[in-house]
Design an enzyme around this catalytic site. Sequence first.
Site, PDB file in Angstrom:
ATOM      1  N   CYS A 340       0.836  -1.205   0.000  1.00  4.48           N
ATOM      2  CA  CYS A 340       0.000   0.000   0.000  1.00  4.48           C
ATOM      3  C   CYS A 340       0.873   1.258   0.000  1.00  4.48           C
ATOM      4  CB  CYS A 340      -0.981  -0.038   1.171  1.00  4.48           C
ATOM      5  SG  CYS A 340      -2.397   1.070   0.948  1.00  4.48           S
ATOM      6  N   HIS A 438      -3.573  -5.331   1.133  1.00  4.08           N
ATOM      7  CA  HIS A 438      -3.350  -5.717   2.532  1.00  4.08           C
ATOM      8  C   HIS A 438      -3.756  -7.177   2.706  1.00  4.08           C
ATOM      9  CE1 HIS A 438      -2.555  -1.671   3.992  1.00  4.08           C
ATOM     10  NE2 HIS A 438      -3.613  -1.241   3.318  1.00  4.08           N
TER      11      HIS A 438
END
Length: 494
Positions: A340, A438
């Site tokens: 991310c 994630h």
Amino acid sequence: MTPSKNALRSLMFVGTASDVGKSIITAGFCRILKQDGYHPAPFKGQNMSLNSYATPEGFEIGRAQAVQAEAAGIPCHTDMNPVLLKPVSDKSSQVVLNGKPIGTQSAWEYFMGNDRQELFAEVTKAYDRLAARYAPVVMEGAGSISELNLKQRDITNMRMAMHANAATYLIGDIDRGGIFGSLYGTIALLTPPERQCIKGIIINKFRGDSRLFDDGRKMIEELCGVPVIGVLPYFRDIFIEEEDSVQLQLKKRASVNNKINVAVVLLHRLSNFTDFDRLEKDPRVNLFYTVDPAEITKSEIIILPGSKNTIEDLIAIKNNGVAKAVIEAQKKGKTVVGICGGYQMMGELIEDPFEVESKAGKVAGLGLLPVHTVLGKEKTTLQRTFRYRQYAAACTGYEIHMGQTAVTRTGHEPVITFSDGSTDGCYLNNTCWGTYVHGILDNDAVVNDLLSTCTSSVATSFNYRQFKEEQYDKLATLIREHVDMKQVYQNMKS
């Protein structure tokens, strides 16, 4: 699913302070009630955390409520956490309402503004919708319930307990000391209607033989005027994901010998550190968090994690020597992975034309990956099923990010191919890659491939989902052994 006419009233766990164990105890009771044939659901009106999760519908909630929903055996939903605050700086937070960001506010604007009544109305509506579908609702408070300067603006604690007519239990942490004063003071500062909600006390994190505390237990009951329904032991052998930043402070901070050292860069606004729980439990690995360039140099694998303020965290690691250490480690053949915000940092440039995160506007990345990121106003929140590189195994994860990242040079394979055929990430080689997803490291195929770059690694299989189910059951057993469940059920029926 509609609650029956004999449905139990809601249950609520509140605290004398933050990090006294409310989230884990709430998860434990969600599992107990599921085991006993009920249909529980967790609820926390307002949560402040940088650990969040995407619901099946593509909205965002606090990670703790997703964990509690998992313990209850149900899909997570925004009604379980209608207000989420995600700190952007020391003085301001992004406000997520019913799963979608509605703007960034300073602490003063949020706590003193006129929208608190509107937020409380949204919180009660979310609870009412949840209570129409599940019973009992297992509610969690936030911080201390006796912060007098904040009580009139409370949308999470005793106002919600009274709205729900919840059987409420006060949790105190005996390990931090001052248990008598914290419990007595907390209850003494409640109003009479609030005090009537409190049905008992749970003392948490007791070390040693709890029978030695029998006299203390009686004293607390006399002082506070409510029964102590349980004394829970301090445990180290049950692993439940935790979102509180206090837990991050307790993580390892250094490399060791005879294991694969995985260094996670300890960003100031690090988000979703639960990404590394599976890897942390791998017997081959010593995973630790650091901003020490020397420790990064010693590590075989370096991970740049997610961040709620990617640009400011990137500037910080450039200034403290971490960025230079990461770049040098990669040049020497060490593995560098970005997730991310960390993926964005590994690129060539991050632009923020709308000043979503920073006044800086744009900042050069570390130049490890040929990608270019532009931060936008819209947030992506999705649960994902995917295939990792050439591996056939089905993997799962989730996206939560503000920004789009494009590969600037051809010839590099993606890290992930989603079930709809779209792709994500940039795989430069087996020692340098990044992705937005994630939870990618919860999957065996990814972990074994990552560790294969270290010659000492042997592929293993670890069913993380089954492991988590076993932990919820172990937690439920522990609570049953140390809490008067008969009294809890009696209070929920009255």
